[in-house]
Design an enzyme around this catalytic site. Structure first.
Site, PDB file in Angstrom:
ATOM      1  N   SER A  13      -5.660   4.807  -7.666  1.00  0.00           N
ATOM      2  CA  SER A  13      -6.740   4.332  -8.563  1.00  0.00           C
ATOM      3  C   SER A  13      -7.172   2.918  -8.195  1.00  0.00           C
ATOM      4  O   SER A  13      -8.354   2.588  -8.260  1.00  0.00           O
ATOM      5  CB  SER A  13      -6.299   4.410 -10.022  1.00  0.00           C
ATOM      6  N   ASN A  14      -6.222   2.073  -7.782  1.00  0.00           N
ATOM      7  CA  ASN A  14      -6.612   0.724  -7.349  1.00  0.00           C
ATOM      8  C   ASN A  14      -7.407   0.784  -6.042  1.00  0.00           C
ATOM      9  O   ASN A  14      -8.378   0.041  -5.866  1.00  0.00           O
ATOM     10  CB  ASN A  14      -5.371  -0.151  -7.157  1.00  0.00           C
ATOM     11  N   ARG A  66      13.547   1.516   9.000  1.00  0.00           N
ATOM     12  CA  ARG A  66      12.296   0.857   8.599  1.00  0.00           C
ATOM     13  C   ARG A  66      11.500   0.336   9.793  1.00  0.00           C
ATOM     14  O   ARG A  66      10.296   0.558   9.867  1.00  0.00           O
ATOM     15  CB  ARG A  66      12.576  -0.268   7.594  1.00  0.00           C
ATOM     16  N   ILE A  93       9.146  -0.459   0.833  1.00  0.00           N
ATOM     17  CA  ILE A  93       9.387  -1.885   1.075  1.00  0.00           C
ATOM     18  C   ILE A  93       9.271  -2.140   2.574  1.00  0.00           C
ATOM     19  O   ILE A  93       9.826  -1.403   3.392  1.00  0.00           O
ATOM     20  CB  ILE A  93      10.791  -2.281   0.552  1.00  0.00           C
ATOM     21  N   LEU A  94       8.507  -3.143   2.937  1.00  0.00           N
ATOM     22  CA  LEU A  94       8.273  -3.449   4.344  1.00  0.00           C
ATOM     23  C   LEU A  94       9.212  -4.576   4.771  1.00  0.00           C
ATOM     24  O   LEU A  94       9.562  -5.444   3.977  1.00  0.00           O
ATOM     25  CB  LEU A  94       6.800  -3.853   4.534  1.00  0.00           C
ATOM     26  N   HIS A 110       0.787  -6.236  -8.302  1.00  0.00           N
ATOM     27  CA  HIS A 110       2.075  -5.952  -8.946  1.00  0.00           C
ATOM     28  C   HIS A 110       1.844  -5.934 -10.457  1.00  0.00           C
ATOM     29  O   HIS A 110       1.181  -6.843 -10.991  1.00  0.00           O
ATOM     30  CB  HIS A 110       3.097  -7.024  -8.560  1.00  0.00           C
ATOM     31  N   THR A 142       4.960 -11.495   1.252  1.00  0.00           N
ATOM     32  CA  THR A 142       5.861 -12.220   2.163  1.00  0.00           C
ATOM     33  C   THR A 142       7.175 -11.433   2.236  1.00  0.00           C
ATOM     34  O   THR A 142       7.341 -10.429   1.554  1.00  0.00           O
ATOM     35  CB  THR A 142       6.170 -13.631   1.597  1.00  0.00           C
TER      36      THR A 142
END
Ligand code: GRF
Length: 198
Positions: A13-14, A66, A93-94, A110, A142
């Protein structure tokens, strides 16, 4: 024009609000690709309806590796040559390695008034804490989770009858106002924090 990639995991939706605002006059950003980490993400169809290329990089085959997952993302993005990444309901999560490549060029929304309630279950935590004010934040991404420079915030009142679901609904309305407004100014190089009055 600034080429904008949007990362999603769900309904998007964002992402829809960002694409629709970039389609309006005067926006210095243009969507170049929508990337999802799973093929079931409902937002993929909504991006395709708007003529925006989509790509899926499923995280599951990488079984927690990852860096390998992120290398696949980097390769998938290459043909679209994004200048900026907007995370919009992206639930992976990056690592710091990926962040370093995108320092200052990756933003996220967020669902809390950061620095309060980093991480998950933000609405339940605000209710549990007895907060009367809650909201959402757009920030630069970050290496430390939900912790980069704040680019914008919008708040909502928490009422005694609120549940995490009702509060999430109130916050999402503000997310849909805040994220497009922040992106519209961020692509001009303006990083002045935007505080939306509700
Ligand atoms: C939103 O609450 C957003 O704050 C969080 O993911 C949720 C779903 O976003 N990051 P969307 O509807 O997929 O844009």
């Amino acid at each position: 024009m600034v080429r904008v990639a949007v990362f999603i995991s769900g309904g998007g939706s964002n992402m829809v609000k960002l694409l629709d605002d970039m389609a309006r006059d005067g926006h210095k950003g243009t969507p170049c690709v929508v990337l999802a980490n799973n093929a079931d993400a409902g937002g993929l169809a909504r991006a395709a309806e708007r003529g925006v290329p989509t790509v899926v990089v499923d995280h599951r085959p990488f079984k927690g590796d990852r860096p390998a997952f992120e290398a696949a993302i980097t390769a998938a993005l290459k043909p679209y040559a994004p200048d900026l990444i907007c995370l919009a309901g992206f639930m992976r999560i990056l690592t710091g390695g990926f962040m370093d490549q995108w320092a200052g060029r990756m933003i996220n929304i967020h669902p809390s008034l950061l620095p309060k309630y980093k991480g998950l279950h933000t609405h339940a935590r605000a209710i549990e804490a007895g907060d009367t004010l809650h909201g959402c934040t757009v920030h630069e991404v970050t290496a430390s989770l939900d912790d980069g420079p704040i680019l914008g915030q919008a708040n909502v009142d928490v009422t005694p009858d609120d549940t995490p679901e009702s509060l999430a609904g109130k916050v999402l309305v503000q997310e849909h106002r805040l994220y497009p407004a922040v992106l519209r100014q961020f692509v001009t190089g303006d990083r002045t924090p935007l505080i939306l009055q509700c």
